[in-house]
Design a protein around this motif. Sequence first.
Motif, mmCIF file in Angstrom:
data_model
loop_
_atom_site.group_PDB
_atom_site.id
_atom_site.type_symbol
_atom_site.label_atom_id
_atom_site.label_comp_id
_atom_site.label_asym_id
_atom_site.label_seq_id
_atom_site.Cartn_x
_atom_site.Cartn_y
_atom_site.Cartn_z
ATOM 1 N N UNK A 101 0.835 -1.195 0.000
ATOM 2 C CA UNK A 101 0.000 0.000 0.000
ATOM 3 C C UNK A 101 0.875 1.254 0.000
ATOM 4 N N UNK A 102 0.566 2.176 -0.887
ATOM 5 C CA UNK A 102 1.284 3.444 -0.926
ATOM 6 C C UNK A 102 2.579 3.436 -1.716
ATOM 7 N N UNK A 103 2.985 2.277 -2.244
ATOM 8 C CA UNK A 103 4.277 2.221 -2.936
ATOM 9 C C UNK A 103 4.250 2.958 -4.273
ATOM 10 N N UNK A 104 3.071 3.115 -4.846
ATOM 11 C CA UNK A 104 2.960 3.880 -6.094
ATOM 12 C C UNK A 104 3.462 5.300 -5.878
ATOM 13 N N UNK A 105 3.072 5.914 -4.765
ATOM 14 C CA UNK A 105 3.527 7.273 -4.441
ATOM 15 C C UNK A 105 5.036 7.328 -4.273
ATOM 16 N N UNK A 107 7.286 5.395 -5.654
ATOM 17 C CA UNK A 107 7.934 5.275 -6.967
ATOM 18 C C UNK A 107 7.765 6.564 -7.766
ATOM 19 N N UNK A 108 6.563 7.148 -7.716
ATOM 20 C CA UNK A 108 6.333 8.394 -8.455
ATOM 21 C C UNK A 108 7.199 9.533 -7.932
ATOM 22 N N UNK A 109 7.382 9.598 -6.625
ATOM 23 C CA UNK A 109 8.123 10.704 -6.026
ATOM 24 C C UNK A 109 9.631 10.485 -6.031
ATOM 25 N N UNK A 110 10.082 9.248 -5.872
ATOM 26 C CA UNK A 110 11.514 9.003 -5.685
ATOM 27 C C UNK A 110 12.092 7.948 -6.609
ATOM 28 N N UNK A 111 11.324 7.460 -7.562
ATOM 29 C CA UNK A 111 11.761 6.347 -8.404
ATOM 30 C C UNK A 111 13.092 6.562 -9.092
ATOM 31 N N UNK A 112 13.371 7.785 -9.519
ATOM 32 C CA UNK A 112 14.638 8.055 -10.202
ATOM 33 C C UNK A 112 15.844 7.894 -9.280
ATOM 34 N N UNK A 113 15.615 7.914 -7.982
ATOM 35 C CA UNK A 113 16.709 7.818 -7.007
ATOM 36 C C UNK A 113 16.828 6.431 -6.376
ATOM 37 N N UNK A 114 15.871 5.558 -6.687
ATOM 38 C CA UNK A 114 15.861 4.234 -6.085
ATOM 39 C C UNK A 114 16.650 3.236 -6.933
ATOM 40 N N UNK A 115 17.418 2.401 -6.257
ATOM 41 C CA UNK A 115 18.188 1.347 -6.909
ATOM 42 C C UNK A 115 17.574 0.023 -6.481
ATOM 43 N N UNK A 116 17.361 -0.863 -7.431
ATOM 44 C CA UNK A 116 16.769 -2.161 -7.146
ATOM 45 C C UNK A 116 17.873 -3.169 -6.832
ATOM 46 N N UNK A 117 17.680 -3.927 -5.762
ATOM 47 C CA UNK A 117 18.617 -4.968 -5.354
ATOM 48 C C UNK A 117 17.898 -6.305 -5.301
ATOM 49 N N UNK A 118 18.682 -7.375 -5.398
ATOM 50 C CA UNK A 118 18.167 -8.741 -5.327
ATOM 51 C C UNK A 118 18.880 -9.493 -4.216
ATOM 52 N N UNK A 119 18.128 -10.334 -3.530
ATOM 53 C CA UNK A 119 18.712 -11.268 -2.572
ATOM 54 C C UNK A 119 18.531 -12.658 -3.162
#
Length: 140
Positions: A101-105, A107-119
């Motif tokens: 819940x709320x993750x769309x916001x 991504x919209x607000x900070x997506x360009x700064x987020x780095x995706x990681x995998x475990x």
Amino acid sequence: MNTKREFIRLMNSQTEIALATCVADQPNVRIVNFYFDEAAKTILFSTFGDNDKVREFEAGNKVAFTTIPHEGNEHVRAKGRVKKSSRTIFDAAKYFIEKISGYKDTIEQAGDYLVLYEIIFESAVVTLDFDNAGTYDLTD
């Protein structure tokens, strides 16, 4: 207990993991939202690229995690390796938005700064209660 079924259920229903690292004999743990990619058998999570945990991942890629139960004791825990994903948060956005819940916001607000990681991990301990626990082997 059907360990695989319970593993998948918990990974799909629980939204947070406590993610532990250890660098220079200094343990550290933090809470992160996650999505389990069943096809790739990996956990995906995002973080800001300049975050302390990113420097910890670069210093040592071994991690441990446990899902965080919000009712009862049901949880999954495992040890594995973390790596920067070849995908972006935008590639996985649909899954995070459906689950959290709320993750769309976010991504919209900070997506360009987020780095995706995998475990990446090979097995996990699945605990439902004191009488029902088992190990699920993801390599089967």
